[in-house]
Design a protein around this motif. Structure first.
Motif, short mmCIF file in Angstrom:
data_model
loop_
_atom_site.label_atom_id
_atom_site.label_comp_id
_atom_site.label_asym_id
_atom_site.label_seq_id
_atom_site.Cartn_x
_atom_site.Cartn_y
_atom_site.Cartn_z
N GLY A 36 46.63 -61.16 -44.15
CA GLY A 36 47.25 -60.52 -42.99
C GLY A 36 47.45 -61.45 -41.81
N THR A 37 47.13 -62.75 -41.96
CA THR A 37 47.30 -63.69 -40.86
C THR A 37 48.10 -64.89 -41.34
OG1 THR A 37 45.34 -65.05 -41.32
CG2 THR A 37 45.02 -63.09 -39.97
N SER A 42 50.50 -60.32 -47.16
CA SER A 42 49.90 -59.08 -46.69
C SER A 42 49.43 -58.25 -47.86
CB SER A 42 50.90 -58.29 -45.85
OG SER A 42 51.92 -57.80 -46.70
N HIS A 43 48.79 -57.13 -47.53
CA HIS A 43 48.29 -56.23 -48.57
C HIS A 43 49.41 -55.65 -49.42
CE1 HIS A 43 48.98 -53.70 -45.00
NE2 HIS A 43 49.47 -52.88 -45.89
N LYS A 54 42.88 -52.49 -48.00
CA LYS A 54 42.36 -52.54 -46.63
C LYS A 54 40.84 -52.46 -46.63
CE LYS A 54 46.34 -50.80 -44.10
NZ LYS A 54 46.89 -49.74 -43.27
N TYR A 58 39.77 -55.92 -45.03
CA TYR A 58 39.79 -55.82 -43.57
C TYR A 58 38.46 -55.29 -43.06
CZ TYR A 58 44.81 -56.62 -43.76
OH TYR A 58 46.04 -57.17 -43.97
N GLY A 59 37.92 -55.96 -42.09
CA GLY A 59 36.61 -55.63 -41.54
C GLY A 59 35.75 -56.88 -41.56
N ASP A 63 35.80 -59.35 -44.86
CA ASP A 63 36.54 -60.56 -44.51
C ASP A 63 35.71 -61.81 -44.81
OD1 ASP A 63 38.84 -61.83 -43.05
OD2 ASP A 63 37.28 -62.36 -41.61
#
Length: 173
Positions: A36-37, A42-43, A54, A58-59, A63
């Motif tokens: 995502g960066t 991306s997902h 996610k 993500y988190g 991460d």
């Protein structure tokens, strides 16, 4: 890249020149953009559904976990487990790098020789969020806000702003 004879002519074409300070002669540099960066995918390219992706990446803990596993996987694949290893963190990587180094050492068994920090974003409480606990953003902005206030009143002078600057410095101490 050199731009112009003195590096200051933006209309000149860039010229590739050797960098005497490069690390490339003595190290492998491997950079990872977290999902995502940057240049990462991306997902939407995930093999599982969006909600599951996610949850998995993500988190804070997920991460750090998957990034550490990516580093370990690369080290194994390339036969570099015995090589010196430095984790570099830039911007939000400044928050991730120490945690990745700790995860590699404590959970995966990979020794890390050091950290390199480039413009690290370390204080998550100093964000622009008005509910943040850190007074740092308010302290940073106070002299500018007072300068605007004094300018509106046609009273802005170095002497007039000196008090608020001194007050802000005292808060930082």
């Amino acid at each position: 890249m050199q731009f112009g004879a003195q590096g200051d002519a933006p209309s000149d074409a860039p010229i590739a020149v050797d960098n005497g300070n490069s690390w490339l002669d003595f190290t492998d540099l491997v950079f990872i953009d977290p999902i995502g960066t940057g240049y990462s995918h991306s997902h939407s390219h995930s093999l599982v559904d969006e909600a599951e992706t996610k949850k998995a990446v993500y988190g804070n803990d997920p991460d750090i976990g998957y990034l550490s596993k990516v580093v370990f996987g690369w080290l194994v694949k390339e036969g570099r487990l015995r090589s010196p290893k430095y984790v570099m963190g830039e911007s939000y990587g400044g928050y991730r790098a120490p945690r990745i180094a700790y995860e590699l050492q404590s959970q995966i068994g990979v020794g890390v020789n050091g950290l390199v920090m480039v413009s690290p974003y370390l204080d998550l409480a100093s964000s622009d969020d008005a509910t943040a606990l850190s007074p740092l953003p308010w302290m940073i902005g106070l002299p500018s806000m007072e300068a605007v206030n004094l300018e509106r009143q046609h009273r802005l002078t170095p002497a007039a702003i000196a008090d608020v600057e001194a007050y802000t410095r005292k808060l930082r101490a």
